[in-house]
Design an enzyme around this catalytic site. Structure first.
Site, PDB file in Angstrom:
ATOM      1  N   GLY A  72       0.808  -1.215   0.000  1.00 47.02           N
ATOM      2  CA  GLY A  72       0.000   0.000   0.000  1.00 47.02           C
ATOM      3  C   GLY A  72       0.840   1.262   0.000  1.00 47.02           C
ATOM      4  N   ASP A  82      -1.845   8.728  -5.770  1.00 43.41           N
ATOM      5  CA  ASP A  82      -0.519   8.100  -5.658  1.00 43.41           C
ATOM      6  C   ASP A  82       0.494   8.765  -6.585  1.00 43.41           C
ATOM      7  OD1 ASP A  82      -2.040   6.495  -4.124  1.00 43.41           O
ATOM      8  OD2 ASP A  82      -1.904   4.725  -5.395  1.00 43.41           O
ATOM      9  N   TYR A  90     -11.403  -2.999  -5.838  1.00 42.53           N
ATOM     10  CA  TYR A  90     -11.206  -1.553  -5.974  1.00 42.53           C
ATOM     11  C   TYR A  90     -12.107  -1.014  -7.077  1.00 42.53           C
ATOM     12  CZ  TYR A  90      -8.772   2.917  -6.466  1.00 42.53           C
ATOM     13  OH  TYR A  90      -8.467   4.253  -6.522  1.00 42.53           O
TER      14      TYR A  90
HETATM   15  C1  GLA Z   1      -4.967   3.234  -4.272  1.00 43.12           C
HETATM   16  C2  GLA Z   1      -5.244   4.110  -5.498  1.00 43.12           C
HETATM   17  C3  GLA Z   1      -5.437   5.575  -5.119  1.00 43.12           C
HETATM   18  C4  GLA Z   1      -6.456   5.725  -4.001  1.00 43.12           C
HETATM   19  C5  GLA Z   1      -6.166   4.744  -2.868  1.00 43.12           C
HETATM   20  C6  GLA Z   1      -7.248   4.741  -1.836  1.00 43.12           C
HETATM   21  O1  GLA Z   1      -3.742   3.570  -3.690  1.00 43.12           O
HETATM   22  O2  GLA Z   1      -4.184   4.001  -6.426  1.00 43.12           O
HETATM   23  O3  GLA Z   1      -5.818   6.313  -6.255  1.00 43.12           O
HETATM   24  O4  GLA Z   1      -7.757   5.590  -4.474  1.00 43.12           O
HETATM   25  O5  GLA Z   1      -6.000   3.403  -3.330  1.00 43.12           O
HETATM   26  O6  GLA Z   1      -7.343   5.982  -1.232  1.00 43.12           O
END
Ligand code: GLA
Length: 388
Positions: free
Chosen positions: A126, A173, A223
């Site tokens: 993450g 990100d 997701y």
């Molecule tokens: C992943 C995605 C981001 C965001 C996060 C949750 O890291 O790449 O764009 O949505 O999950 O906040």
């Protein structure tokens, strides 16, 4: 730590290609203080780049074929940068293919490069190692071929590369990997892409990541499903309240009023999003005011929502948060990033970290038979050129 990585990457490049790289690029992973799963829902987020990076060594090779070496995996691939780009079964290569696809489909003419990269960002935790890979490679192409791509567009093209690979992510990100600044968190308005830096001053508290060591294999499909559910939800809200154009304009009451017009899952997702958007602004104000306990309290609330309403946590992550919740030395903790595994982010009173870390590692191993990994994070700069 990063000096060693840079040395190792440069030395391997020299050994493999028999020359000194002409550019060295450093591209970081990211943390997020608060604002989860709302970048694709027109919310605000509060991430920062970290001092864990991918180091890339590049040179042009004056052919049409690029040769890319992933040092840590001991794998490499070649790609004709003038041919049509396709997805393959080797996932890490797809992020680079995605970047090349982005560049060529935007009309940039590329030539081949030699590239070696190596990383100290844990994968699948993450911390957005994929954003670092996309943005670092793009940054390198931009520098080598003088493409004049602005940093914000590097982030946007990186995001599109990630979509091409299969995850319909938001901008957080890639944005934080490119735009991060040492000792600053960046508040991003994901609707307009306006942003402002705030001091990452957590006073008496240290930022500690606890890596559950559970890899998020469900992540991509779950997701994309969350994102779809939110799109379904906001469409219902808009059809009943024409004055609302996005989740940003919603109050909890709007979503509550429409509860029986939505499936239970869609309702829970929307309810979380509306509350999370508010929490980010509150947390940012609290951070500016030095009220770190308040920031931490909001993080606990976020975890509760991510676990029960957005349903992106798992037993291991819930255990890590529950275990620190009643500890007065831990003022905040929550799952960070996409979820289904990876890390929790914790605000822990300085001086108490060692005892907390060792108690938690023991308890976690006893419960799940899994080794807990722990990272102390420092907030670092966004993607940059390293001068050799
Ligand atoms: C992943 C995605 C981001 C965001 C996060 C949750 O890291 O790449 O764009 O949505 O999950 O906040």
């Amino acid at each position: 730590m990063n000096d060693l990585l840079i040395k190792k990457t440069t030395a391997s490049f020299q050994e493999l290609f028999g020359s000194t790289p002409s550019k060295i690029v450093l591209s970081p992973g990211r943390i997020n203080i608060i604002g989860e799963h709302i970048d694709y829902n027109d919310g605000y987020v509060l991430p920062a780049a970290i001092d864990k990076i991918i180091c890339f060594a590049f040179e042009k090779n004056n052919t049409n074929t690029s040769k890319i070496v992933a040092l840590d995996l001991d794998e490499e691939f070649e790609i004709d940068v003038t041919a049509k780009v396709q997805l393959t079964d080797t996932v890490w290569t797809n992020y680079i293919r995605g970047v090349i696809h982005q560049l060529t489909s935007n009309g940039f003419e590329l030539e081949g490069v030699n590239c070696v990269f190596s990383s100290n960002i844990p994968v699948g935790s993450g911390l957005s190692s994929s954003a670092a890979l996309e943005c670092g490679f793009l940054f390198g192409m931009n520098e080598l071929f003088n493409l004049n791509i602005k940093p914000i567009d590097i982030a946007l093209m990186g995001q599109k590369a990630e979509h091409w690979v299969g995850i319909n992510c938001g901008i957080m990100d890639q944005f934080s990997s490119v735009m991060g600044k040492e000792n600053k968190v960046v508040k991003i308005d994901c609707r307009t892409l306006e942003y402002e830096y705030h001091d990452a001053n957590f006073n008496d508290y240290a930022l500690i990541l606890l890596d559950s060591n559970v890899k998020h294999s469900l992540m991509t499909s779950a997701y994309n499903e969350r994102r779809q559910q939110c799109e379904e939800g906001i469409a219902i809200v808009k059809s009943h309240f024409p004055e609302i154009s996005s989740f940003r304009d919603c109050e909890e009451k709007h979503v509550l009023e429409l509860k029986d017009k939505m499936t239970e899952d869609v309702f829970k997702r929307c309810y979380f999003v509306v509350k999370e958007i508010k929490r980010v602004s509150l947390a940012c104000e609290a951070l500016d005011a030095g009220e770190i306990e308040k920031v931490g309290q909001l993080m606990f609330e976020t975890h509760e929502g991510l676990s029960k309403e957005y349903e992106v946590s798992c037993d291991e992550l819930d255990f890590l948060v529950d275990s620190v919740k009643n500890n007065p030395d831990v003022v905040g903790a929550r799952v960070m990033g996409g979820g289904f595994g990876g890390c929790t982010i914790n605000l822990i009173k300085k001086g108490t970290e060692t005892a907390i870390k060792s108690n938690l590692s023991k308890a976690y191993f006893e419960k799940f038979g899994i080794e807990l990994k722990i990272y102390d994070v420092k907030i670092g700069n966004g993607t940059s050129l390293h001068t050799i």
